[in-house]
Design an enzyme around this catalytic site. Structure first.
Site, PDB file in Angstrom:
ATOM      1  N   ASP A  35       5.508  12.194  14.094  1.00 31.96           N
ATOM      2  CA  ASP A  35       5.723  11.994  12.657  1.00 31.96           C
ATOM      3  C   ASP A  35       4.415  12.128  11.877  1.00 31.96           C
ATOM      4  O   ASP A  35       4.028  11.225  11.129  1.00 31.96           O
ATOM      5  CB  ASP A  35       6.347  10.618  12.419  1.00 31.96           C
ATOM      6  CG  ASP A  35       7.055  10.527  11.072  1.00 31.96           C
ATOM      7  OD1 ASP A  35       7.281  11.591  10.455  1.00 31.96           O
ATOM      8  OD2 ASP A  35       7.376   9.408  10.641  1.00 31.96           O
ATOM      9  N   LYS A  88       2.665  -4.402   8.487  1.00 27.37           N
ATOM     10  CA  LYS A  88       3.854  -3.558   8.354  1.00 27.37           C
ATOM     11  C   LYS A  88       5.090  -4.433   8.516  1.00 27.37           C
ATOM     12  O   LYS A  88       5.273  -5.076   9.556  1.00 27.37           O
ATOM     13  CB  LYS A  88       3.828  -2.445   9.411  1.00 27.37           C
ATOM     14  CG  LYS A  88       4.975  -1.457   9.295  1.00 27.37           C
ATOM     15  CD  LYS A  88       4.788  -0.307  10.288  1.00 27.37           C
ATOM     16  CE  LYS A  88       5.917   0.715  10.164  1.00 27.37           C
ATOM     17  NZ  LYS A  88       5.708   1.860  11.086  1.00 27.37           N
ATOM     18  N   LEU A 135       0.835  -1.202   0.000  1.00 26.43           N
ATOM     19  CA  LEU A 135       0.000   0.000   0.000  1.00 26.43           C
ATOM     20  C   LEU A 135       0.869   1.251   0.000  1.00 26.43           C
ATOM     21  O   LEU A 135       0.507   2.276  -0.572  1.00 26.43           O
ATOM     22  CB  LEU A 135      -0.899   0.006   1.239  1.00 26.43           C
ATOM     23  CG  LEU A 135      -1.981  -1.074   1.320  1.00 26.43           C
ATOM     24  CD1 LEU A 135      -2.585  -1.095   2.718  1.00 26.43           C
ATOM     25  CD2 LEU A 135      -3.052  -0.834   0.278  1.00 26.43           C
ATOM     26  N   ALA A 193       7.911   3.330   3.287  1.00 27.54           N
ATOM     27  CA  ALA A 193       8.574   4.454   3.942  1.00 27.54           C
ATOM     28  C   ALA A 193      10.042   4.113   4.153  1.00 27.54           C
ATOM     29  O   ALA A 193      10.551   3.149   3.591  1.00 27.54           O
ATOM     30  CB  ALA A 193       7.873   4.770   5.259  1.00 27.54           C
ATOM     31  N   SER A 194      10.698   4.882   4.983  1.00 30.81           N
ATOM     32  CA  SER A 194      12.144   4.728   5.127  1.00 30.81           C
ATOM     33  C   SER A 194      12.544   3.444   5.838  1.00 30.81           C
ATOM     34  O   SER A 194      13.584   2.868   5.533  1.00 30.81           O
ATOM     35  CB  SER A 194      12.711   5.926   5.887  1.00 30.81           C
ATOM     36  OG  SER A 194      12.038   6.087   7.114  1.00 30.81           O
ATOM     37  N   LEU A 195      11.728   2.980   6.794  1.00 31.35           N
ATOM     38  CA  LEU A 195      12.089   1.807   7.579  1.00 31.35           C
ATOM     39  C   LEU A 195      11.265   0.576   7.255  1.00 31.35           C
ATOM     40  O   LEU A 195      11.662  -0.534   7.607  1.00 31.35           O
ATOM     41  CB  LEU A 195      11.950   2.112   9.081  1.00 31.35           C
ATOM     42  CG  LEU A 195      12.741   3.297   9.624  1.00 31.35           C
ATOM     43  CD1 LEU A 195      12.521   3.431  11.119  1.00 31.35           C
ATOM     44  CD2 LEU A 195      14.219   3.153   9.312  1.00 31.35           C
ATOM     45  N   ALA A 196      10.119   0.744   6.626  1.00 32.06           N
ATOM     46  CA  ALA A 196       9.224  -0.396   6.426  1.00 32.06           C
ATOM     47  C   ALA A 196       8.260  -0.123   5.283  1.00 32.06           C
ATOM     48  O   ALA A 196       8.224   0.976   4.724  1.00 32.06           O
ATOM     49  CB  ALA A 196       8.440  -0.668   7.717  1.00 32.06           C
ATOM     50  N   VAL A 214       4.009  -1.376   3.990  1.00 31.26           N
ATOM     51  CA  VAL A 214       2.745  -1.924   4.497  1.00 31.26           C
ATOM     52  C   VAL A 214       1.999  -2.641   3.379  1.00 31.26           C
ATOM     53  O   VAL A 214       1.848  -2.105   2.276  1.00 31.26           O
ATOM     54  CB  VAL A 214       1.866  -0.802   5.090  1.00 31.26           C
ATOM     55  CG1 VAL A 214       0.536  -1.364   5.579  1.00 31.26           C
ATOM     56  CG2 VAL A 214       2.596  -0.097   6.226  1.00 31.26           C
TER      57      VAL A 214
END
Length: 520
Positions: free
Chosen positions: A308, A176, A154, A157-160, A162
């Protein structure tokens, strides 16, 4: 002027390169895993942007139409170079890019529009790696846990990233999954960042950036622990349970680990998507007011702050029962817990800012570490000019001229801003970032802080300060006196807000009558 632009562009690129410490590598060969490649890419990007501004603008007269057109073209090329850099180096480069994309009141639109894709369209991890992470953490194959599992994420992002899925019992969930190369590189990356920061300080002696690495050391382990994120989500849900407009996805703990988080699936549009709200008949002013109300409660009353709130983490939808807008708050990995003394001083400072009390602004700004730079600190907190702060930020709305003035002066005060960021308490850094992101959302929606938002903020400050004084009360009479004073202050605010609304309604009614008479 050209030097100023070059300076800003160079600092933007250098800040990205000096922030690039979330690198990926767990044994998979990837050129971007090597520090020399990432650093080289950042240096080349910085050089290309600097050279572009210098060569294209130095022979053109500033302020002319030709100058503005060329500058816009250079902005756009530079923004695409920064986007490429973020996507190549990933990690914190993407985080910084997301932050820049939210600063619509400060950063040229060519940058914000180009970098906005990073809010939900950052580079993805291959599905085979996603399967491997789930297998390692849950000890099962995807087919054993999920009836359906969409291969295309979907959002990333920078770390994960989804994925949408369906459990064996039919419940729709969002899964996630952490990028597999994040954990192993973090320690080495922080060391690389320290080296880069020292290099930056050699080039720009007046700038202090070491607070970046201090925050990284503190926040990175927390953001990489998805179980911590789940606990934050549940705590926030409990704290603001009285807000009917807020939705926080439920966590499925039996299927969650440090690298995998399974939660309730909720649909909605990004909070900065005006077209989505228009199609779904969602009032942007109500959304903006609700978001301001939520964050006032977090910051001033509870001191537990989701830090965030970029547009990819804040969704909106319409409640099918009463057609009221709802806010879905996602990604609870980064929170700031405010100490009581800091929170109370911050409450007092905002009361002074709203009341345009210059002396109290000075006192509480200095208590929060601003020193003699308190006017600049006030401007950073409010995103208003010092003149507007003195006149009263709730009494006059922000104008295009004021926005232009703020943007123009930002480069001039970069050394002082850097000095200020190095001197304020560490808690303030994430609050400033949060304020910037929220104002970016307001700018996207065209709903700059209204008087009603300031009234709710004032009420939160009054409640927070009164609660603290009641806890310290040494007698029943003292407790009653504080309670009565609190009630009186809240009543004053309520009456003043009603009076302003009536004044506004009467003014609109008079305008309609005058227009009708004019047309007769």
């Amino acid at each position: 002027m050209v030097r100023g632009i070059i300076r800003i562009a160079s600092l933007a690129s250098v800040s990205l390169s000096s922030s690039g410490f979330f690198l990926y590598g767990t044994g998979y060969w990837d050129p971007s895993d090597f520090g020399v490649v990432r650093i080289g890419r950042a240096v080349l990007t910085t050089a290309a942007i600097t050279w572009d501004y210098f060569t294209k603008l130095r022979h053109v007269e500033a302020g002319t139409e030709e100058y503005e057109n060329i500058k816009s073209q250079v902005h756009l090329r530079s923004a695409h170079r920064l986007l490429d850099l973020c996507c190549f180096n990933r990690g914190t480069f993407i985080k910084v890019g997301q932050h820049l994309a939210a600063l619509e009141y400060l950063v040229p639109p060519e940058y914000t529009k180009t970098l906005s894709v990073l809010h939900s369209q950052a580079p993805c991890t291959p599905f085979t790696d996603v399967v491997q992470v789930i297998r390692e953490d849950l000890g099962k194959e995807i087919s054993e846990v999920f009836e359906e599992f969409e291969k295309t994420p979907l959002g990333a992002a920078s770390l994960a990233q989804v994925h949408r899925a369906v459990l064996q019992d039919g419940r729709k969930v969002a899964v996630k999954v952490q990028h597999p190369k994040v954990q192993a590189q973090s320690s080495r990356d922080i060391l690389i960042m320290e080296v880069l920061l020292h290099v930056v300080k050699k080039i720009f002696p007046q700038f202090e950036f070491m607070w970046l690495i201090e925050e990284a050391k503190k926040n990175l382990p927390l953001e990489l622990d998805f179980q911590n994120e789940g606990r934050n989500a549940e705590k926030m849900s409990s704290i603001v349970s009285s807000f009917s407009f807020l939705r926080i996805p439920r966590i499925y703990w039996e299927l969650s680990t440090k690298r995998v988080l399974v939660m309730e699936y909720m649909e909605g549009g990004q909070v900065n998507d005006r077209e989505y709200m228009k199609r779904n008949q969602i009032d942007v002013n109500k959304v903006s007011h609700a978001l301001g109300k939520l964050y006032s409660e977090m910051i001033f009353v509870h001191g537990f702050v989701h830090c965030d709130p970029h547009p990819g983490n804040v969704l909106v939808r319409q409640n099918p029962e009463n057609c009221a807008p709802e806010i879905i708050l996602l990604d609870h990995g980064l929170y700031q817990v405010l100490t009581e003394s800091f929170r109370l001083d911050y409450c007092s400072l905002w009361q002074a800012l709203i009341a345009a009390d210059k002396e109290r602004i000075r006192i509480y700004s200095q208590r929060l570490g601003a020193g003699e730079l308190y006017p600049l600190f006030a401007c950073m907190l409010t995103a208003r000019s010092w003149e507007s702060v003195n006149r009263g930020i709730y009494e006059n709305t922000v104008s295009k001229e004021e926005i232009h003035e703020i943007r123009s002066n930002a480069a001039t005060y970069l050394p002082e801003i850097s000095q200020l960021l190095a001197s304020v308490p560490r808690q303030m850094l994430l609050l400033l970032k949060t304020n910037d992101l929220l104002r970016g959302i307001e700018t996207s929606l065209g709903t700059h802080s209204s008087s009603s938002a300031f009234f709710y903020m004032s009420r939160c400050c009054v409640r927070a300060l009164a609660r603290h004084r009641k806890e310290k009360a040494d007698s029943l009479w003292s407790y009653i006196h504080i309670s009565l004073s609190e009630t009186f202050c809240l009543g004053q605010l309520q009456m003043y807000e009603i009076a302003l609304r009536l004044q506004s309604c009467i003014g609109r009614w008079i305008n309609h009558v005058l227009l009708w008479l004019y047309l007769q």
